[in-house]
Motif scaffolding. Structure first.
Motif, PDB file in Angstrom:
ATOM      1  N   ALA A   5      21.527  60.919 -12.746  1.00 21.17           N
ATOM      2  CA  ALA A   5      21.042  61.385 -11.444  1.00 21.17           C
ATOM      3  C   ALA A   5      19.926  60.480 -10.928  1.00 21.17           C
ATOM      4  CB  ALA A   5      20.551  62.820 -11.557  1.00 21.17           C
ATOM      5  N   GLU A   6      19.097  60.006 -11.849  1.00 21.96           N
ATOM      6  CA  GLU A   6      17.997  59.132 -11.421  1.00 21.96           C
ATOM      7  C   GLU A   6      18.526  57.816 -10.842  1.00 21.96           C
ATOM      8  OE1 GLU A   6      15.303  58.714 -14.688  1.00 21.96           O
ATOM      9  OE2 GLU A   6      14.773  60.845 -14.622  1.00 21.96           O
ATOM     10  N   VAL A   7      19.667  57.383 -11.350  1.00 25.95           N
ATOM     11  CA  VAL A   7      20.289  56.170 -10.774  1.00 25.95           C
ATOM     12  C   VAL A   7      21.001  56.529  -9.475  1.00 25.95           C
ATOM     13  CG1 VAL A   7      22.067  54.399 -11.131  1.00 25.95           C
ATOM     14  CG2 VAL A   7      20.547  55.057 -13.022  1.00 25.95           C
ATOM     15  N   ASP A   8      21.780  57.630  -9.531  1.00 28.17           N
ATOM     16  CA  ASP A   8      22.578  58.006  -8.354  1.00 28.17           C
ATOM     17  C   ASP A   8      21.715  58.247  -7.120  1.00 28.17           C
ATOM     18  OD1 ASP A   8      24.820  57.853  -9.858  1.00 28.17           O
ATOM     19  OD2 ASP A   8      25.106  60.017 -10.090  1.00 28.17           O
ATOM     20  N   ILE A   9      20.518  58.775  -7.319  1.00 21.76           N
ATOM     21  CA  ILE A   9      19.707  59.159  -6.157  1.00 21.76           C
ATOM     22  C   ILE A   9      19.408  57.957  -5.256  1.00 21.76           C
ATOM     23  CG2 ILE A   9      17.389  58.905  -7.185  1.00 21.76           C
ATOM     24  CD1 ILE A   9      18.603  61.760  -4.899  1.00 21.76           C
ATOM     25  N   TRP A  10      19.340  56.769  -5.891  1.00 21.25           N
ATOM     26  CA  TRP A  10      19.036  55.577  -5.081  1.00 21.25           C
ATOM     27  C   TRP A  10      20.187  55.230  -4.141  1.00 21.25           C
ATOM     28  CZ3 TRP A  10      14.300  54.296  -4.385  1.00 21.25           C
ATOM     29  CH2 TRP A  10      13.365  54.657  -5.358  1.00 21.25           C
ATOM     30  N   ASN A  11      21.405  55.668  -4.505  1.00 23.06           N
ATOM     31  CA  ASN A  11      22.525  55.471  -3.571  1.00 23.06           C
ATOM     32  C   ASN A  11      22.328  56.299  -2.312  1.00 23.06           C
ATOM     33  OD1 ASN A  11      24.064  53.632  -5.023  1.00 23.06           O
ATOM     34  ND2 ASN A  11      24.862  55.256  -6.345  1.00 23.06           N
ATOM     35  N   TYR A  12      21.664  57.449  -2.464  1.00 25.23           N
ATOM     36  CA  TYR A  12      21.385  58.281  -1.283  1.00 25.23           C
ATOM     37  C   TYR A  12      20.191  57.724  -0.503  1.00 25.23           C
ATOM     38  CZ  TYR A  12      24.831  61.365  -3.185  1.00 25.23           C
ATOM     39  OH  TYR A  12      26.023  61.858  -3.644  1.00 25.23           O
ATOM     40  N   VAL A  13      19.219  57.189  -1.240  1.00 27.39           N
ATOM     41  CA  VAL A  13      18.036  56.632  -0.563  1.00 27.39           C
ATOM     42  C   VAL A  13      18.439  55.417   0.289  1.00 27.39           C
ATOM     43  CG1 VAL A  13      15.802  55.525  -0.895  1.00 27.39           C
ATOM     44  CG2 VAL A  13      16.470  57.422  -2.385  1.00 27.39           C
ATOM     45  N   PHE A  14      19.244  54.529  -0.292  1.00 31.09           N
ATOM     46  CA  PHE A  14      19.567  53.270   0.409  1.00 31.09           C
ATOM     47  C   PHE A  14      21.061  53.125   0.715  1.00 31.09           C
ATOM     48  CE2 PHE A  14      15.502  51.861  -1.657  1.00 31.09           C
ATOM     49  CZ  PHE A  14      14.813  51.653  -0.472  1.00 31.09           C
ATOM     50  N   GLY A  15      21.778  54.245   0.748  1.00 26.70           N
ATOM     51  CA  GLY A  15      23.229  54.183   0.959  1.00 26.70           C
ATOM     52  C   GLY A  15      23.619  53.511   2.268  1.00 26.70           C
ATOM     53  N   TYR A  16      22.765  53.619   3.283  1.00 22.90           N
ATOM     54  CA  TYR A  16      23.097  53.061   4.608  1.00 22.90           C
ATOM     55  C   TYR A  16      23.108  51.540   4.604  1.00 22.90           C
ATOM     56  CZ  TYR A  16      18.132  52.127   4.799  1.00 22.90           C
ATOM     57  OH  TYR A  16      16.887  51.653   4.489  1.00 22.90           O
ATOM     58  N   THR A  17      22.475  50.923   3.584  1.00 22.14           N
ATOM     59  CA  THR A  17      22.326  49.469   3.642  1.00 22.14           C
ATOM     60  C   THR A  17      23.668  48.738   3.569  1.00 22.14           C
ATOM     61  OG1 THR A  17      21.909  49.448   1.276  1.00 22.14           O
ATOM     62  CG2 THR A  17      19.984  49.384   2.708  1.00 22.14           C
ATOM     63  N   LYS A  18      24.640  49.309   2.834  1.00 25.20           N
ATOM     64  CA  LYS A  18      25.941  48.631   2.734  1.00 25.20           C
ATOM     65  C   LYS A  18      26.553  48.467   4.120  1.00 25.20           C
ATOM     66  CE  LYS A  18      28.213  49.457  -1.679  1.00 25.20           C
ATOM     67  NZ  LYS A  18      29.357  50.126  -2.296  1.00 25.20           N
ATOM     68  N   ALA A  20      25.038  48.600   7.002  1.00 26.91           N
ATOM     69  CA  ALA A  20      24.197  47.765   7.869  1.00 26.91           C
ATOM     70  C   ALA A  20      24.393  46.278   7.572  1.00 26.91           C
ATOM     71  CB  ALA A  20      22.728  48.153   7.715  1.00 26.91           C
ATOM     72  N   VAL A  21      24.465  45.941   6.287  1.00 33.99           N
ATOM     73  CA  VAL A  21      24.573  44.517   5.923  1.00 33.99           C
ATOM     74  C   VAL A  21      25.975  43.985   6.247  1.00 33.99           C
ATOM     75  CG1 VAL A  21      24.421  42.853   4.028  1.00 33.99           C
ATOM     76  CG2 VAL A  21      22.754  44.701   4.192  1.00 33.99           C
ATOM     77  N   VAL A  22      26.990  44.799   6.002  1.00 35.04           N
ATOM     78  CA  VAL A  22      28.358  44.367   6.328  1.00 35.04           C
ATOM     79  C   VAL A  22      28.505  44.208   7.848  1.00 35.04           C
ATOM     80  CG1 VAL A  22      30.752  45.166   6.362  1.00 35.04           C
ATOM     81  CG2 VAL A  22      29.494  45.162   4.235  1.00 35.04           C
ATOM     82  N   LYS A  23      27.914  45.136   8.596  1.00 32.51           N
ATOM     83  CA  LYS A  23      27.951  45.007  10.059  1.00 32.51           C
ATOM     84  C   LYS A  23      27.270  43.699  10.500  1.00 32.51           C
ATOM     85  CE  LYS A  23      26.169  47.080  14.273  1.00 32.51           C
ATOM     86  NZ  LYS A  23      26.026  48.306  14.991  1.00 32.51           N
ATOM     87  N   CYS A  24      26.132  43.407   9.893  1.00 33.03           N
ATOM     88  CA  CYS A  24      25.404  42.171  10.202  1.00 33.03           C
ATOM     89  C   CYS A  24      26.295  40.957   9.919  1.00 33.03           C
ATOM     90  CB  CYS A  24      24.120  42.150   9.368  1.00 33.03           C
ATOM     91  SG  CYS A  24      23.280  40.581   9.317  1.00 33.03           S
ATOM     92  N   ALA A 100      37.310  44.750  10.667  1.00 32.99           N
ATOM     93  CA  ALA A 100      35.995  44.586  11.304  1.00 32.99           C
ATOM     94  C   ALA A 100      35.809  45.507  12.515  1.00 32.99           C
ATOM     95  CB  ALA A 100      35.778  43.122  11.684  1.00 32.99           C
ATOM     96  N   PRO A 101      36.816  45.640  13.404  1.00 30.19           N
ATOM     97  CA  PRO A 101      36.587  46.512  14.558  1.00 30.19           C
ATOM     98  C   PRO A 101      36.287  47.964  14.174  1.00 30.19           C
ATOM     99  CG  PRO A 101      38.486  45.095  14.948  1.00 30.19           C
ATOM    100  CD  PRO A 101      38.103  44.924  13.509  1.00 30.19           C
ATOM    101  N   PHE A 102      36.899  48.420  13.076  1.00 28.14           N
ATOM    102  CA  PHE A 102      36.646  49.814  12.670  1.00 28.14           C
ATOM    103  C   PHE A 102      35.209  49.963  12.152  1.00 28.14           C
ATOM    104  CE2 PHE A 102      40.047  53.199  11.986  1.00 28.14           C
ATOM    105  CZ  PHE A 102      39.188  54.233  12.331  1.00 28.14           C
ATOM    106  N   ILE A 103      34.745  48.954  11.422  1.00 33.73           N
ATOM    107  CA  ILE A 103      33.366  49.012  10.915  1.00 33.73           C
ATOM    108  C   ILE A 103      32.386  48.948  12.086  1.00 33.73           C
ATOM    109  CG2 ILE A 103      31.633  47.796   9.527  1.00 33.73           C
ATOM    110  CD1 ILE A 103      33.961  46.971   7.666  1.00 33.73           C
ATOM    111  N   LEU A 104      32.677  48.100  13.067  1.00 33.03           N
ATOM    112  CA  LEU A 104      31.778  47.996  14.229  1.00 33.03           C
ATOM    113  C   LEU A 104      31.750  49.308  15.011  1.00 33.03           C
ATOM    114  CD1 LEU A 104      32.512  44.354  15.470  1.00 33.03           C
ATOM    115  CD2 LEU A 104      30.606  45.182  14.060  1.00 33.03           C
ATOM    116  N   LEU A 105      32.898  49.995  15.083  1.00 30.37           N
ATOM    117  CA  LEU A 105      32.919  51.296  15.770  1.00 30.37           C
ATOM    118  C   LEU A 105      32.079  52.324  15.002  1.00 30.37           C
ATOM    119  CD1 LEU A 105      34.105  53.292  17.925  1.00 30.37           C
ATOM    120  CD2 LEU A 105      35.877  53.823  16.233  1.00 30.37           C
TER     121      LEU A 105
END
Ligand SMILES: C[S@@+](CC[C@H](N)C(=O)[O-])C[C@H]1O[C@@H](n2cnc3c(N)ncnc32)[C@H](O)[C@@H]1O
Length: 223
Positions: A5-18, A20-24, A100-105
């Motif tokens: 759980a201590e590892v998994d929680i970081w996926n919730y803390v920074f889950g949005y980064t995947k 965001a970075v792929v969109k970039c 890519a278009p689906f990710i951008l949407l």
């Protein structure tokens, strides 16, 4: 707390980064530039073509290599370059099976907005959709009023159709046996139907959608 759980929680803390970075990476055109280059690209070459600040691009690329979106290969005795993986091929702006278009949407502020007020939607009863609550009108009124978002939406639907329809034709061709005409209701820009008609030319296809979607499709076809 269990250690997992201590590892998994970081996926919730920074889950949005995947996302965001792929969109970039899609917006910069990283996969397209590497594909055009034809061989692994060093960071300095990639940064030069993309006109990026190299150390910042390096952080983006390190993240994407970690998640196997790109890989690193030697370009010489002492240098490494970035090259494509099957995953990055799906991020090319104009790749055959691009997603890519689906990710951008899905990463657009308009689509992400409703997720930020999910709690309010769960608390209330009533029929208003999360999209409408966040954006002031339902999805298709919004696309009618915003041609750029409409294009983003239609392109996303089309890229999913380019993946799904060939699989359907290959896996279950018998569903088209005896079909002479086919109406795709809500067929978007007609991608799904055109793939089917191309494979089965005897089928007469009719694409039915909202006026603004049909008008945009006609403009794209130049008719
Ligand atoms: C989720 S998209 C699916 C697009 C396409 N069938 C595909 O799978 O790629 C739904 C489609 O229904 C269309 N649509 C929504 N309301 C409609 C209506 N009242 N009449 C015709 N089409 C409509 C939208 O414009 C959109 O293209």
């Amino acid at each position: 707390m269990e250690s997992g759980a201590e590892v998994d929680i970081w996926n919730y803390v920074f889950g949005y980064t995947k996302m965001a970075v792929v969109k970039c990476a899609i917006e910069l055109g990283v996969a397209d530039v590497i594909e055009n280059h034809g061989s692994p690209m060093t960071l300095s070459d990639l940064a030069a073509v993309l006109r990026c600040e190299p150390s910042r691009l390096h952080r983006i690329m390190r993240f994407l290599v970690h998640y196997q979106v790109f890989k690193q290969e030697p370009t010489g005795q002492h240098s490494m370059g970035f090259s494509l993986t099957p995953l990055s091929r799906l991020l090319m702006k104009h790749g055959e099976n691009t997603m890519a278009p689906f990710i951008l949407l899905e990463s657009s502020p308009i689509i992400l907005g409703p997720w930020h007020s999910l709690r309010a939607r769960v608390l209330e009863s009533g029929n208003i959709s999360p999209f409408e609550a966040a954006n002031g009108m339902d999805l298709y009124s919004y696309t009618e009023a915003n041609p750029c978002h409409s294009k983003l939406f239609n392109d996303a639907m089309a890229c999913a159709a380019r993946v799904a329809i060939p699989a359907l034709i290959k896996g279950c061709p018998e569903v088209f046996d005896g079909v002479e005409s086919l109406v795709d209701v809500g067929g978007g820009n007609g991608t799904a139907l055109s793939l089917i008609v191309k494979q089965f030319p005897r089928i007469r296809g009719i694409n039915f959608d909202l006026p603004q979607v049909v008008a945009a499709m006609k403009n794209a076809l130049g008719s």
